[in-house]
Scaffold this motif. Structure first.
Motif, PDB file in Angstrom:
ATOM      1  N   LYS A 179     -34.369  33.204  27.871  1.00  0.00           N
ATOM      2  CA  LYS A 179     -33.381  32.524  27.044  1.00  0.00           C
ATOM      3  C   LYS A 179     -33.892  32.423  25.613  1.00  0.00           C
ATOM      4  CE  LYS A 179     -30.569  30.551  30.244  1.00  0.00           C
ATOM      5  NZ  LYS A 179     -29.245  31.110  30.386  1.00  0.00           N
ATOM      6  N   ILE A 180     -32.960  32.281  24.688  1.00  0.00           N
ATOM      7  CA  ILE A 180     -33.291  31.934  23.309  1.00  0.00           C
ATOM      8  C   ILE A 180     -32.931  30.470  23.129  1.00  0.00           C
ATOM      9  CG2 ILE A 180     -32.746  32.307  20.873  1.00  0.00           C
ATOM     10  CD1 ILE A 180     -32.230  35.240  21.582  1.00  0.00           C
ATOM     11  N   ARG A 181     -33.844  29.691  22.566  1.00  0.00           N
ATOM     12  CA  ARG A 181     -33.608  28.254  22.393  1.00  0.00           C
ATOM     13  C   ARG A 181     -32.615  28.006  21.271  1.00  0.00           C
ATOM     14  NH1 ARG A 181     -34.335  24.161  19.301  1.00  0.00           N
ATOM     15  NH2 ARG A 181     -34.821  22.106  20.129  1.00  0.00           N
ATOM     16  N   TYR A 182     -31.494  27.386  21.626  1.00  0.00           N
ATOM     17  CA  TYR A 182     -30.506  26.939  20.646  1.00  0.00           C
ATOM     18  C   TYR A 182     -30.359  25.429  20.697  1.00  0.00           C
ATOM     19  CZ  TYR A 182     -29.182  31.764  19.853  1.00  0.00           C
ATOM     20  OH  TYR A 182     -29.199  33.082  19.517  1.00  0.00           O
TER      21      TYR A 182
ATOM     22  N   HIS B  35     -31.215  21.554  25.453  1.00  0.00           N
ATOM     23  CA  HIS B  35     -30.495  21.739  26.710  1.00  0.00           C
ATOM     24  C   HIS B  35     -30.799  23.079  27.383  1.00  0.00           C
ATOM     25  CE1 HIS B  35     -28.007  23.759  23.704  1.00  0.00           C
ATOM     26  NE2 HIS B  35     -27.589  24.522  24.697  1.00  0.00           N
ATOM     27  N   VAL B  36     -31.316  24.042  26.626  1.00  0.00           N
ATOM     28  CA  VAL B  36     -31.566  25.371  27.189  1.00  0.00           C
ATOM     29  C   VAL B  36     -32.608  25.322  28.313  1.00  0.00           C
ATOM     30  CG1 VAL B  36     -33.400  26.169  25.632  1.00  0.00           C
ATOM     31  CG2 VAL B  36     -31.804  27.804  26.571  1.00  0.00           C
ATOM     32  N   TYR B  37     -33.529  24.373  28.262  1.00  0.00           N
ATOM     33  CA  TYR B  37     -34.553  24.285  29.303  1.00  0.00           C
ATOM     34  C   TYR B  37     -33.942  23.859  30.634  1.00  0.00           C
ATOM     35  CZ  TYR B  37     -37.707  24.774  25.370  1.00  0.00           C
ATOM     36  OH  TYR B  37     -38.342  25.250  24.255  1.00  0.00           O
ATOM     37  N   ALA B  38     -33.136  22.811  30.619  1.00  0.00           N
ATOM     38  CA  ALA B  38     -32.498  22.344  31.861  1.00  0.00           C
ATOM     39  C   ALA B  38     -31.546  23.401  32.410  1.00  0.00           C
ATOM     40  CB  ALA B  38     -31.751  21.035  31.610  1.00  0.00           C
ATOM     41  N   GLU B  39     -30.761  24.015  31.532  1.00  0.00           N
ATOM     42  CA  GLU B  39     -29.837  25.058  31.972  1.00  0.00           C
ATOM     43  C   GLU B  39     -30.587  26.264  32.531  1.00  0.00           C
ATOM     44  OE1 GLU B  39     -27.411  25.915  28.588  1.00  0.00           O
ATOM     45  OE2 GLU B  39     -26.445  23.952  28.637  1.00  0.00           O
ATOM     46  N   GLY B  40     -31.683  26.617  31.887  1.00  0.00           N
ATOM     47  CA  GLY B  40     -32.482  27.758  32.344  1.00  0.00           C
ATOM     48  C   GLY B  40     -33.122  27.507  33.698  1.00  0.00           C
ATOM     49  N   VAL B  41     -33.622  26.292  33.921  1.00  0.00           N
ATOM     50  CA  VAL B  41     -34.219  25.938  35.208  1.00  0.00           C
ATOM     51  C   VAL B  41     -33.152  26.002  36.300  1.00  0.00           C
ATOM     52  CG1 VAL B  41     -35.240  24.065  36.558  1.00  0.00           C
ATOM     53  CG2 VAL B  41     -36.151  24.606  34.297  1.00  0.00           C
ATOM     54  N   THR B  42     -31.971  25.454  36.018  1.00  0.00           N
ATOM     55  CA  THR B  42     -30.880  25.483  36.991  1.00  0.00           C
ATOM     56  C   THR B  42     -30.501  26.918  37.338  1.00  0.00           C
ATOM     57  OG1 THR B  42     -30.032  23.372  36.204  1.00  0.00           O
ATOM     58  CG2 THR B  42     -28.489  24.777  37.413  1.00  0.00           C
ATOM     59  N   GLN B  43     -30.400  27.760  36.332  1.00  0.00           N
ATOM     60  CA  GLN B  43     -30.046  29.160  36.551  1.00  0.00           C
ATOM     61  C   GLN B  43     -31.140  29.889  37.332  1.00  0.00           C
ATOM     62  OE1 GLN B  43     -29.127  31.205  32.922  1.00  0.00           O
ATOM     63  NE2 GLN B  43     -28.009  32.816  33.978  1.00  0.00           N
ATOM     64  N   THR B  44     -32.388  29.632  36.999  1.00  0.00           N
ATOM     65  CA  THR B  44     -33.502  30.260  37.710  1.00  0.00           C
ATOM     66  C   THR B  44     -33.525  29.816  39.172  1.00  0.00           C
ATOM     67  OG1 THR B  44     -34.768  30.317  35.651  1.00  0.00           O
ATOM     68  CG2 THR B  44     -36.002  30.645  37.685  1.00  0.00           C
ATOM     69  N   LEU B  45     -33.280  28.531  39.432  1.00  0.00           N
ATOM     70  CA  LEU B  45     -33.227  28.036  40.809  1.00  0.00           C
ATOM     71  C   LEU B  45     -32.110  28.710  41.600  1.00  0.00           C
ATOM     72  CD1 LEU B  45     -33.875  24.253  40.143  1.00  0.00           C
ATOM     73  CD2 LEU B  45     -35.366  25.796  41.436  1.00  0.00           C
ATOM     74  N   ALA B  46     -30.978  28.950  40.962  1.00  0.00           N
ATOM     75  CA  ALA B  46     -29.872  29.641  41.642  1.00  0.00           C
ATOM     76  C   ALA B  46     -30.278  31.060  42.015  1.00  0.00           C
ATOM     77  CB  ALA B  46     -28.627  29.644  40.755  1.00  0.00           C
ATOM     78  N   TYR B  47     -30.954  31.762  41.113  1.00  0.00           N
ATOM     79  CA  TYR B  47     -31.448  33.105  41.423  1.00  0.00           C
ATOM     80  C   TYR B  47     -32.456  33.056  42.567  1.00  0.00           C
ATOM     81  CZ  TYR B  47     -29.485  34.617  36.916  1.00  0.00           C
ATOM     82  OH  TYR B  47     -28.658  34.893  35.856  1.00  0.00           O
ATOM     83  N   MET B  48     -33.316  32.049  42.546  1.00  0.00           N
ATOM     84  CA  MET B  48     -34.322  31.898  43.598  1.00  0.00           C
ATOM     85  C   MET B  48     -33.654  31.686  44.956  1.00  0.00           C
ATOM     86  SD  MET B  48     -36.958  29.563  41.362  1.00  0.00           S
ATOM     87  CE  MET B  48     -37.980  29.034  42.708  1.00  0.00           C
ATOM     88  N   ASP B  49     -32.597  30.879  44.985  1.00  0.00           N
ATOM     89  CA  ASP B  49     -31.856  30.657  46.231  1.00  0.00           C
ATOM     90  C   ASP B  49     -31.254  31.964  46.737  1.00  0.00           C
ATOM     91  OD1 ASP B  49     -32.432  27.955  46.307  1.00  0.00           O
ATOM     92  OD2 ASP B  49     -30.532  27.355  45.391  1.00  0.00           O
TER      93      ASP B  49
END
Length: 66
Positions: free
Chosen positions: A5-8, A11-25
């Protein structure tokens, strides 16, 4: 999985963790990585570069700030 991700905003950290967890699932993984590029020119490299881990329900997302 590795999510980049590019930091804007912070909030990008929380969104990125959520997205990464979805990929992991989806992939059945218990470890994933999030790389966030911080393009702010006013931030010193000492503050920009970091590594931290977040644990969520026995899963680990390693976050790299750069």
């Amino acid at each position: 999985p590795i999510e980049m991700k590019i930091r804007y905003g912070d909030h990008v950290y929380a969104e990125g963790v959520t997205q990464t967890l979805a990929y992991m699932d989806t992939l059945g993984c218990d470890k994933g990585w999030l790389v966030v590029f911080d393009r702010r020119k006013t931030l010193a490299w000492d503050e920009r570069l970091f590594v931290r881990k977040e644990r969520v329900n026995k899963k680990i997302v390693t976050i790299y700030g750069c």
